[in-house]
Write a protein that holds these residues in place. Structure first.
Motif, PDB file in Angstrom:
ATOM      1  N   UNK A   5      -0.666 -19.749 -14.664  1.00 35.94           N
ATOM      2  CA  UNK A   5      -0.097 -18.442 -14.384  1.00 35.94           C
ATOM      3  C   UNK A   5       1.117 -18.587 -13.439  1.00 35.94           C
ATOM      4  N   UNK A   6       1.964 -17.988 -13.648  1.00 29.10           N
ATOM      5  CA  UNK A   6       3.209 -18.058 -13.099  1.00 29.10           C
ATOM      6  C   UNK A   6       3.311 -17.265 -11.607  1.00 29.10           C
ATOM      7  N   UNK A   7       4.018 -17.641 -10.650  1.00 28.69           N
ATOM      8  CA  UNK A   7       4.360 -16.913  -9.421  1.00 28.69           C
ATOM      9  C   UNK A   7       4.315 -15.386  -9.707  1.00 28.69           C
ATOM     10  N   UNK A   8       4.948 -14.989 -10.424  1.00 29.45           N
ATOM     11  CA  UNK A   8       5.107 -13.492 -10.936  1.00 29.45           C
ATOM     12  C   UNK A   8       3.685 -13.078 -11.387  1.00 29.45           C
ATOM     13  N   UNK A   9       2.722 -13.828 -11.780  1.00 30.75           N
ATOM     14  CA  UNK A   9       1.628 -13.315 -12.139  1.00 30.75           C
ATOM     15  C   UNK A   9       0.579 -13.039 -10.699  1.00 30.75           C
ATOM     16  N   UNK A  10       0.731 -14.261  -9.965  1.00 27.67           N
ATOM     17  CA  UNK A  10       0.021 -14.165  -8.718  1.00 27.67           C
ATOM     18  C   UNK A  10       0.515 -12.912  -7.931  1.00 27.67           C
ATOM     19  N   UNK A  11       1.996 -12.600  -7.914  1.00 32.37           N
ATOM     20  CA  UNK A  11       2.568 -11.534  -7.163  1.00 32.37           C
ATOM     21  C   UNK A  11       1.873 -10.444  -7.603  1.00 32.37           C
ATOM     22  N   UNK A  13      -2.014  -5.782  -6.996  1.00 31.05           N
ATOM     23  CA  UNK A  13      -3.115  -4.869  -7.131  1.00 31.05           C
ATOM     24  C   UNK A  13      -4.000  -4.738  -6.063  1.00 31.05           C
ATOM     25  N   UNK A  14      -4.045  -5.912  -5.172  1.00 36.97           N
ATOM     26  CA  UNK A  14      -4.844  -5.700  -3.935  1.00 36.97           C
ATOM     27  C   UNK A  14      -4.277  -4.756  -2.760  1.00 36.97           C
ATOM     28  N   UNK A  15      -2.811  -4.957  -2.793  1.00 38.01           N
ATOM     29  CA  UNK A  15      -2.291  -3.976  -1.854  1.00 38.01           C
ATOM     30  C   UNK A  15      -2.298  -2.519  -2.076  1.00 38.01           C
ATOM     31  N   UNK A  16      -1.928  -2.591  -3.242  1.00 36.49           N
ATOM     32  CA  UNK A  16      -2.150  -1.003  -4.011  1.00 36.49           C
ATOM     33  C   UNK A  16      -3.631  -0.255  -3.429  1.00 36.49           C
ATOM     34  N   UNK A  17      -4.746  -1.261  -3.665  1.00 34.68           N
ATOM     35  CA  UNK A  17      -5.959  -0.640  -3.363  1.00 34.68           C
ATOM     36  C   UNK A  17      -6.053  -0.394  -1.796  1.00 34.68           C
ATOM     37  N   UNK A  18      -5.632  -1.298  -1.020  1.00 37.87           N
ATOM     38  CA  UNK A  18      -5.624  -1.059   0.336  1.00 37.87           C
ATOM     39  C   UNK A  18      -4.588   0.183   0.940  1.00 37.87           C
ATOM     40  N   UNK A  19      -3.715   0.624  -0.058  1.00 40.24           N
ATOM     41  CA  UNK A  19      -2.820   1.615   0.396  1.00 40.24           C
ATOM     42  C   UNK A  19      -3.355   2.739  -0.098  1.00 40.24           C
ATOM     43  N   UNK A  20      -4.187   3.181  -1.098  1.00 45.72           N
ATOM     44  CA  UNK A  20      -4.814   4.242  -1.694  1.00 45.72           C
ATOM     45  C   UNK A  20      -5.257   5.160  -0.758  1.00 45.72           C
ATOM     46  N   UNK A  21      -4.979   6.445  -0.803  1.00 43.62           N
ATOM     47  CA  UNK A  21      -5.826   7.391   0.104  1.00 43.62           C
ATOM     48  C   UNK A  21      -7.248   7.301  -0.167  1.00 43.62           C
ATOM     49  N   UNK A  22      -8.091   7.702   0.730  1.00 41.57           N
ATOM     50  CA  UNK A  22      -9.444   7.914   0.859  1.00 41.57           C
ATOM     51  C   UNK A  22      -9.906   9.334   0.354  1.00 41.57           C
ATOM     52  N   UNK A  23     -10.512   9.402  -0.798  1.00 44.75           N
ATOM     53  CA  UNK A  23     -11.128  10.618  -1.293  1.00 44.75           C
ATOM     54  C   UNK A  23     -12.592  10.945  -1.074  1.00 44.75           C
ATOM     55  N   UNK A  24     -12.879  11.846   0.136  1.00 46.13           N
ATOM     56  CA  UNK A  24     -14.473  11.963  -0.016  1.00 46.13           C
ATOM     57  C   UNK A  24     -15.093  12.736  -1.189  1.00 46.13           C
ATOM     58  N   UNK A  25     -16.270  12.724  -1.436  1.00 45.35           N
ATOM     59  CA  UNK A  25     -16.705  13.012  -2.456  1.00 45.35           C
ATOM     60  C   UNK A  25     -17.244  14.452  -2.195  1.00 45.35           C
ATOM     61  N   UNK A  26     -17.275  15.285  -3.272  1.00 45.73           N
ATOM     62  CA  UNK A  26     -17.292  16.778  -3.101  1.00 45.73           C
ATOM     63  C   UNK A  26     -18.564  17.128  -2.268  1.00 45.73           C
ATOM     64  N   UNK A  27     -18.391  18.060  -1.186  1.00 49.29           N
ATOM     65  CA  UNK A  27     -19.343  18.760  -0.361  1.00 49.29           C
ATOM     66  C   UNK A  27     -19.863  17.736   0.798  1.00 49.29           C
ATOM     67  N   UNK A  28     -19.090  16.572   0.982  1.00 52.19           N
ATOM     68  CA  UNK A  28     -19.611  15.578   2.108  1.00 52.19           C
ATOM     69  C   UNK A  28     -19.382  16.367   3.172  1.00 52.19           C
ATOM     70  N   UNK A  29     -17.985  16.548   3.629  1.00 50.77           N
ATOM     71  CA  UNK A  29     -17.575  17.158   5.010  1.00 50.77           C
ATOM     72  C   UNK A  29     -18.494  18.519   5.193  1.00 50.77           C
TER      73      UNK A  29
END
Length: 228
Positions: free
Chosen positions: A78-84, A89-105
């Motif tokens: 796998x090339x450096x581009x693939x590792x990037x 993918x991991x960074x996108x997960x960390x940056x995602x907004x948090x979505x509470x489940x319906x009714x939780x609040x």
């Protein structure tokens, strides 16, 4: 003292496993020229299990396991581009907004009048603190515990630290393995609210007649508690 009602976080209060599922599909697409989906999934899971003792639970450990799996399954081709791409993918997960489940609040606001609310979640400290802040739910909880594992010993330690008796403690969560069985073993109560996806590591056999309540939705929790 009022009884304590503790909640799991991921997939109990907000969506989490769906994010992993979406990311894993993108990871499969990256490696599909080399292997089929089933083999990619199996090797990634094996790598995650092997790395739990190194990295613990959470997105960062998952990302490192994806990189290791990519290197293994491509025999380091796998090339450096693939590792990037995997890092992104991991960074996108960390940056995602948090979505509470319906009714939780609404439910948390309701039950707070009768219980002291506690949050018990496992994973990376920074990641879990960040998700709680993003969720906007933190103000409901008088106590927050972020732990590396959720087993009988961990719950016993938490009850002792907070001076809580098992008879006055109830845990609510989506994982039978982490949120239900260890709590019942201590003589406390537990309530299961399944999520539509379950990580393979959290899957355990459940008795046909469950010795604990199982709810379809967190919205059903106040009615259940009113009958206790």
């Amino acid at each position: 003292m009022r009884p304590t009602l503790a909640f799991d976080a991921d997939d109990t209060l907000w969506h989490n496993e769906t994010l992993y599922a979406e990311t894993q599909e993108a990871f499969r697409a990256l490696l599909r020229p080399f292997h089929d989906n089933a083999w990619i999934d199996a090797r990634l899971h094996d790598t995650e299990m092997r790395n739990l003792r190194r990295y613990g639970y959470g997105i960062k450990g998952f990302t490192l396991s994806m990189i290791e799996t990519a290197l293994e399954l491509t025999e380091d081709r796998v090339e450096g581009r693939g590792i990037r791409q995997v890092l992104e993918l991991g960074q996108a997960m960390l940056d995602k907004p948090v979505e509470p489940l319906p009714g939780v609040a609404e439910v948390l606001a309701d039950v707070a009048g009768k219980f002291d609310l506690m949050l018990i979640t496992k994973g990376d400290l920074f990641d879990q603190e960040t998700k709680l802040a993003k969720s906007g739910l933190g103000h409901h909880f008088s106590r927050v515990e972020i732990v590396s594992e959720k087993d009988e010993a961990t719950y016993a330690t938490l009850l002792g630290r907070h001076g809580l008796q098992p008879g006055a403690f109830t845990m609510v969560g989506n994982s039978v393995k982490s949120d239900i069985l260890p709590v019942l073993a201590l003589g406390a109560r537990a309530i299961h609210i399944p999520y539509h996806l379950t990580w393979a590591h959290e899957v355990v056999a459940t008795p046909v007649e469950s010795p604990f309540p199982v709810l379809d939705s967190i919205r059903d929790l106040p009615a259940l508690l009113a009958g206790w």
